[in-house]
Design an enzyme around this catalytic site. Structure first.
Site, mmCIF file in Angstrom:
data_model
loop_
_atom_site.group_PDB
_atom_site.id
_atom_site.type_symbol
_atom_site.label_atom_id
_atom_site.label_comp_id
_atom_site.label_asym_id
_atom_site.label_seq_id
_atom_site.Cartn_x
_atom_site.Cartn_y
_atom_site.Cartn_z
ATOM 1 C CG ASP A 1 -2.146 0.897 0.981
ATOM 2 O OD1 ASP A 1 -2.542 1.067 -0.184
ATOM 3 O OD2 ASP A 1 -2.711 1.434 1.960
ATOM 4 C CB THR A 2 1.887 3.503 -2.365
ATOM 5 O OG1 THR A 2 2.730 2.378 -2.584
ATOM 6 C CG2 THR A 2 2.700 4.766 -2.591
ATOM 7 C CE1 TYR B 1 -2.424 13.744 -4.546
ATOM 8 C CE2 TYR B 1 -2.126 11.361 -4.602
ATOM 9 C CZ TYR B 1 -2.872 12.459 -4.253
ATOM 10 O OH TYR B 1 -4.079 12.292 -3.611
ATOM 11 C CG HIS C 1 7.320 5.617 -3.325
ATOM 12 N ND1 HIS C 1 7.723 6.529 -4.266
ATOM 13 C CD2 HIS C 1 6.096 5.201 -3.728
ATOM 14 C CE1 HIS C 1 6.774 6.676 -5.173
ATOM 15 N NE2 HIS C 1 5.773 5.870 -4.874
ATOM 16 N NE ARG C 2 5.225 1.635 -7.436
ATOM 17 C CZ ARG C 2 4.500 2.694 -7.109
ATOM 18 N NH1 ARG C 2 3.662 2.639 -6.120
ATOM 19 N NH2 ARG C 2 4.607 3.821 -7.788
HETATM 20 P P1 IMP Z 1 -1.354 2.280 -4.377
HETATM 21 O O1 IMP Z 1 -1.438 1.822 -2.962
HETATM 22 O O2 IMP Z 1 -0.080 1.851 -5.044
HETATM 23 O O3 IMP Z 1 -2.573 1.900 -5.183
HETATM 24 O O4 IMP Z 1 -1.288 3.876 -4.364
HETATM 25 C C1 IMP Z 1 -2.332 4.657 -3.829
HETATM 26 C C2 IMP Z 1 -2.330 6.037 -4.454
HETATM 27 O O5 IMP Z 1 -1.125 6.735 -4.108
HETATM 28 C C3 IMP Z 1 -2.359 6.051 -5.971
HETATM 29 O O6 IMP Z 1 -3.686 6.003 -6.458
HETATM 30 C C4 IMP Z 1 -1.706 7.382 -6.311
HETATM 31 O O7 IMP Z 1 -2.624 8.444 -6.194
HETATM 32 C C5 IMP Z 1 -0.684 7.528 -5.195
HETATM 33 N N1 IMP Z 1 0.632 7.008 -5.638
HETATM 34 C C6 IMP Z 1 1.185 5.811 -5.327
HETATM 35 N N2 IMP Z 1 2.403 5.679 -5.890
HETATM 36 C C7 IMP Z 1 2.612 6.818 -6.578
HETATM 37 C C8 IMP Z 1 3.701 7.277 -7.392
HETATM 38 O O8 IMP Z 1 4.722 6.608 -7.607
HETATM 39 N N3 IMP Z 1 3.556 8.512 -7.935
HETATM 40 C C9 IMP Z 1 2.457 9.281 -7.730
HETATM 41 N N4 IMP Z 1 1.413 8.901 -7.022
HETATM 42 C C10 IMP Z 1 1.484 7.673 -6.429
#
Ligand code: IMP
Length: 195
Positions: free
Chosen positions: A69-70, A151, A177-178
């Site tokens: 989760d991000t 973003y 980050h990922r």
């Molecule tokens: P998720 O958990 O990877 O689905 O990320 C949740 C949300 O965080 C996404 O829908 C984006 O809005 C934002 N996000 C996650 N990773 C990134 C990135 O690398 N760049 C920009 N926005 C991100």
């Protein structure tokens, strides 16, 4: 060979992480598992959501697995949008609306510090571990660049002048980050006795 399931319903994410993991780890998606519903994601922290998704798959299928989760954490907003990053401007709104909301909230703020944070929750042989990848930077006051997603157009990583959306994807993926969280996961998996 270590077989591990990535508990995501997003095929792009599966491909992205597959490319980051070393040979010797066989990464599987959810395709071969009999899963007909969305994996729940109802917690109020990144850690909570990542664990919830990994536990969901582990408890149902008994396979070694991980989930992620991000979120974007903005210092002047006490860590918001954080776990709410995807739907910050409301259900059905897109990334542009999310960025507009954030830029508006920071309109009068001198503190532009922010970080993207990815949490990976791994469950292996019943043991739970968390890995935390952080990309620090600042939120600028306008959108710049066409690449990337979310973003990216308003985030300039520390030590750089361009936004994530202005950088070649290869460069972003080297410092993201990922990528950092995935590296930690890969290092841990490679240290196990499977190899
Ligand atoms: P998720 O958990 O990877 O689905 O990320 C949740 C949300 O965080 C996404 O829908 C984006 O809005 C934002 N996000 C996650 N990773 C990134 C990135 O690398 N760049 C920009 N926005 C991100």
């Amino acid at each position: 060979m270590l077989k591990i399931v990535f508990a995501t319903q997003n095929p792009n994410k599966l491909q992205e992480i597959k490319a980051m993991l070393p040979d010797g780890i066989e990464l599987k998606g959810l395709d071969n598992l009999d899963l007909n519903e969305d994996i729940p994601e109802t917690q109020d922290t990144l850690e909570g959501n990542a664990l919830q998704k990994a536990r969901y798959v582990y408890e149902r299928f008994g396979v070694n697995c991980f989930a992620d989760d991000t979120g974007l954490e903005v210092e002047a907003l006490n860590g918001r949008p954080g776990v709410h990053s995807a739907r910050y401007a409301g259900d059905g709104k897109d990334s542009n609306a999310n960025m507009d909301k954030l830029l508006n909230e920071l309109k009068n703020s001198d503190n532009r510090r922010a970080q993207f944070r990815t949490v990976i929750a791994l469950i292996i042989d019943g043991e739970e571990l968390l890995f935390n990848g952080i990309a620090e930077g600042v939120i600028i006051d306008e959108k710049r660049g066409k690449d990337g997603f979310g973003y990216d157009p308003i985030f300039v990583p520390k030590g750089y002048k361009e936004t994530f959306a202005q950088m070649p994807l290869k460069e972003k993926n080297r410092i993201s980050h990922r990528f950092k969280a995935t590296q930690m996961l890969a290092d841990y998996l490679m240290s196990l006795n499977y190899f």
